[in-house]
Design a protein around this motif. Structure first.
Motif, PDB file in Angstrom:
ATOM      1  N   ALA A 163      33.435  54.401  45.704  1.00 38.00           N
ATOM      2  CA  ALA A 163      34.098  53.326  44.949  1.00 38.00           C
ATOM      3  C   ALA A 163      33.094  52.648  44.021  1.00 38.00           C
ATOM      4  O   ALA A 163      33.401  52.348  42.858  1.00 38.00           O
ATOM      5  N   PHE A 164      31.889  52.428  44.512  1.00 34.51           N
ATOM      6  CA  PHE A 164      30.825  51.829  43.706  1.00 34.51           C
ATOM      7  C   PHE A 164      30.511  52.714  42.493  1.00 34.51           C
ATOM      8  O   PHE A 164      30.393  52.222  41.360  1.00 34.51           O
ATOM      9  N   LEU A 165      30.396  54.019  42.708  1.00 35.03           N
ATOM     10  CA  LEU A 165      30.117  54.938  41.598  1.00 35.03           C
ATOM     11  C   LEU A 165      31.262  54.968  40.595  1.00 35.03           C
ATOM     12  O   LEU A 165      31.027  54.950  39.384  1.00 35.03           O
ATOM     13  N   SER A 166      32.485  54.983  41.101  1.00 33.64           N
ATOM     14  CA  SER A 166      33.645  54.989  40.202  1.00 33.64           C
ATOM     15  C   SER A 166      33.669  53.733  39.343  1.00 33.64           C
ATOM     16  O   SER A 166      33.944  53.793  38.140  1.00 33.64           O
ATOM     17  N   GLU A 167      33.370  52.610  39.956  1.00 33.22           N
ATOM     18  CA  GLU A 167      33.334  51.349  39.215  1.00 33.22           C
ATOM     19  C   GLU A 167      32.173  51.333  38.217  1.00 33.22           C
ATOM     20  O   GLU A 167      32.326  50.913  37.078  1.00 33.22           O
ATOM     21  N   SER A 168      31.026  51.830  38.650  1.00 41.64           N
ATOM     22  CA  SER A 168      29.834  51.822  37.797  1.00 41.64           C
ATOM     23  C   SER A 168      29.979  52.733  36.583  1.00 41.64           C
ATOM     24  O   SER A 168      29.483  52.424  35.508  1.00 41.64           O
ATOM     25  N   PHE A 169      30.636  53.872  36.780  1.00 38.33           N
ATOM     26  CA  PHE A 169      30.740  54.851  35.702  1.00 38.33           C
ATOM     27  C   PHE A 169      32.149  54.937  35.128  1.00 38.33           C
ATOM     28  O   PHE A 169      32.521  55.930  34.535  1.00 38.33           O
ATOM     29  N   GLY A 170      32.936  53.898  35.295  1.00 34.95           N
ATOM     30  CA  GLY A 170      34.284  53.873  34.742  1.00 34.95           C
ATOM     31  C   GLY A 170      34.269  53.586  33.251  1.00 34.95           C
ATOM     32  O   GLY A 170      33.230  53.311  32.647  1.00 34.95           O
ATOM     33  N   ASP A 171      35.405  53.676  32.637  1.00 36.88           N
ATOM     34  CA  ASP A 171      35.600  53.348  31.218  1.00 36.88           C
ATOM     35  C   ASP A 171      34.682  54.131  30.288  1.00 36.88           C
ATOM     36  O   ASP A 171      34.193  53.614  29.287  1.00 36.88           O
ATOM     37  N   GLY A 172      34.410  55.387  30.626  1.00 40.39           N
ATOM     38  CA  GLY A 172      33.630  56.244  29.736  1.00 40.39           C
ATOM     39  C   GLY A 172      32.130  56.015  29.760  1.00 40.39           C
ATOM     40  O   GLY A 172      31.402  56.564  28.941  1.00 40.39           O
ATOM     41  N   VAL A 173      31.639  55.213  30.699  1.00 43.82           N
ATOM     42  CA  VAL A 173      30.199  54.966  30.813  1.00 43.82           C
ATOM     43  C   VAL A 173      29.561  56.168  31.507  1.00 43.82           C
ATOM     44  O   VAL A 173      30.046  56.622  32.548  1.00 43.82           O
ATOM     45  N   HIS A 174      28.480  56.700  30.936  1.00 44.49           N
ATOM     46  CA  HIS A 174      27.820  57.865  31.510  1.00 44.49           C
ATOM     47  C   HIS A 174      26.387  57.567  31.945  1.00 44.49           C
ATOM     48  O   HIS A 174      25.784  58.383  32.641  1.00 44.49           O
ATOM     49  N   ILE A 175      25.854  56.426  31.520  1.00 48.43           N
ATOM     50  CA  ILE A 175      24.476  56.068  31.876  1.00 48.43           C
ATOM     51  C   ILE A 175      24.471  54.664  32.450  1.00 48.43           C
ATOM     52  O   ILE A 175      25.021  53.738  31.853  1.00 48.43           O
ATOM     53  N   ARG A 176      23.853  54.522  33.623  1.00 46.97           N
ATOM     54  CA  ARG A 176      23.730  53.212  34.263  1.00 46.97           C
ATOM     55  C   ARG A 176      22.367  53.117  34.915  1.00 46.97           C
ATOM     56  O   ARG A 176      21.791  54.121  35.324  1.00 46.97           O
ATOM     57  N   GLU A 177      21.880  51.907  35.049  1.00 46.98           N
ATOM     58  CA  GLU A 177      20.678  51.667  35.821  1.00 46.98           C
ATOM     59  C   GLU A 177      21.125  51.149  37.179  1.00 46.98           C
ATOM     60  O   GLU A 177      21.808  50.133  37.282  1.00 46.98           O
ATOM     61  N   LEU A 178      20.769  51.898  38.226  1.00 46.58           N
ATOM     62  CA  LEU A 178      21.222  51.588  39.578  1.00 46.58           C
ATOM     63  C   LEU A 178      20.044  51.524  40.545  1.00 46.58           C
ATOM     64  O   LEU A 178      19.074  52.255  40.395  1.00 46.58           O
ATOM     65  N   ARG A 179      20.181  50.664  41.544  1.00 44.18           N
ATOM     66  CA  ARG A 179      19.187  50.578  42.614  1.00 44.18           C
ATOM     67  C   ARG A 179      19.737  51.381  43.783  1.00 44.18           C
ATOM     68  O   ARG A 179      20.762  51.039  44.362  1.00 44.18           O
ATOM     69  N   LEU A 180      19.049  52.491  44.119  1.00 44.77           N
ATOM     70  CA  LEU A 180      19.575  53.444  45.090  1.00 44.77           C
ATOM     71  C   LEU A 180      18.560  53.780  46.175  1.00 44.77           C
ATOM     72  O   LEU A 180      17.350  53.817  45.919  1.00 44.77           O
ATOM     73  N   SER A 181      19.077  54.074  47.356  1.00 45.82           N
ATOM     74  CA  SER A 181      18.236  54.572  48.444  1.00 45.82           C
ATOM     75  C   SER A 181      18.037  56.072  48.253  1.00 45.82           C
ATOM     76  O   SER A 181      18.738  56.710  47.447  1.00 45.82           O
ATOM     77  N   ASN A 182      17.122  56.654  48.994  1.00 50.20           N
ATOM     78  CA  ASN A 182      16.915  58.104  48.929  1.00 50.20           C
ATOM     79  C   ASN A 182      18.189  58.839  49.343  1.00 50.20           C
ATOM     80  O   ASN A 182      18.551  59.852  48.749  1.00 50.20           O
ATOM     81  N   GLU A 183      18.869  58.323  50.363  1.00 47.78           N
ATOM     82  CA  GLU A 183      20.108  58.934  50.840  1.00 47.78           C
ATOM     83  C   GLU A 183      21.187  58.900  49.753  1.00 47.78           C
ATOM     84  O   GLU A 183      21.911  59.878  49.557  1.00 47.78           O
ATOM     85  N   GLU A 184      21.268  57.796  49.040  1.00 50.60           N
ATOM     86  CA  GLU A 184      22.257  57.675  47.967  1.00 50.60           C
ATOM     87  C   GLU A 184      21.942  58.617  46.807  1.00 50.60           C
ATOM     88  O   GLU A 184      22.851  59.235  46.243  1.00 50.60           O
ATOM     89  N   THR A 185      20.661  58.744  46.460  1.00 48.80           N
ATOM     90  CA  THR A 185      20.309  59.671  45.376  1.00 48.80           C
ATOM     91  C   THR A 185      20.618  61.112  45.775  1.00 48.80           C
ATOM     92  O   THR A 185      21.110  61.886  44.962  1.00 48.80           O
ATOM     93  N   GLU A 186      20.359  61.460  47.038  1.00 50.39           N
ATOM     94  CA  GLU A 186      20.669  62.814  47.508  1.00 50.39           C
ATOM     95  C   GLU A 186      22.177  63.070  47.478  1.00 50.39           C
ATOM     96  O   GLU A 186      22.618  64.157  47.110  1.00 50.39           O
ATOM     97  N   TYR A 187      22.954  62.067  47.837  1.00 47.49           N
ATOM     98  CA  TYR A 187      24.412  62.209  47.798  1.00 47.49           C
ATOM     99  C   TYR A 187      24.881  62.464  46.366  1.00 47.49           C
ATOM    100  O   TYR A 187      25.711  63.347  46.120  1.00 47.49           O
ATOM    101  N   ILE A 188      24.347  61.698  45.416  1.00 48.43           N
ATOM    102  CA  ILE A 188      24.732  61.887  44.015  1.00 48.43           C
ATOM    103  C   ILE A 188      24.328  63.278  43.539  1.00 48.43           C
ATOM    104  O   ILE A 188      25.089  63.963  42.866  1.00 48.43           O
TER     105      ILE A 188
END
Length: 103
Positions: A11-36
């Motif tokens: 849900a966080f990713l959908s909200e962050s990259f909604g409305d045609g946004v393709h680049i965001r600056e995000l604070r992520l854990s190692n687990e979150e980066t691996e998931y992405i």
């Protein structure tokens, strides 16, 4: 990640990259980066700051590229081929069931 954590993160990713946004600056854990990386294999990560924060997360400039028309077409073709294969399997099963019932 646990199932409810995955749902919240999606849900966080959908909200962050909604409305045609393709680049965001995000604070992520190692687990979150691996998931992405697993979910979006074409994602690009650029670490913004080299120093890890106190909660173990790092800032990244994340680029989720929109799927190209070719990627979509490849996916559609794969789905169509799978659909055809499943139809053929169903037909074989129907024939087998008719033979078994007639005995």
């Amino acid at each position: 990640m646990k199932l409810n954590e995955v749902e919240k993160f999606e849900a966080f990713l959908s909200e962050s990259f909604g409305d045609g946004v393709h680049i965001r600056e995000l604070r992520l854990s190692n687990e979150e980066t691996e998931y992405i990386k697993k979910t979006y294999p074409k994602a690009v990560f650029n670490k913004s700051f080299q120093k890890e924060t106190s909660d173990g997360k790092n800032w990244y400039k994340v680029t989720l590229l929109p799927p190209t028309k070719k990627d979509n077409q490849d996916e559609i073709t794969a789905i169509q081929q799978e659909n055809l294969r499943l139809k053929q399997e169903i037909e074989i099963l129907r024939r087998t069931m008719k033979i078994d019932k007639s005995k």
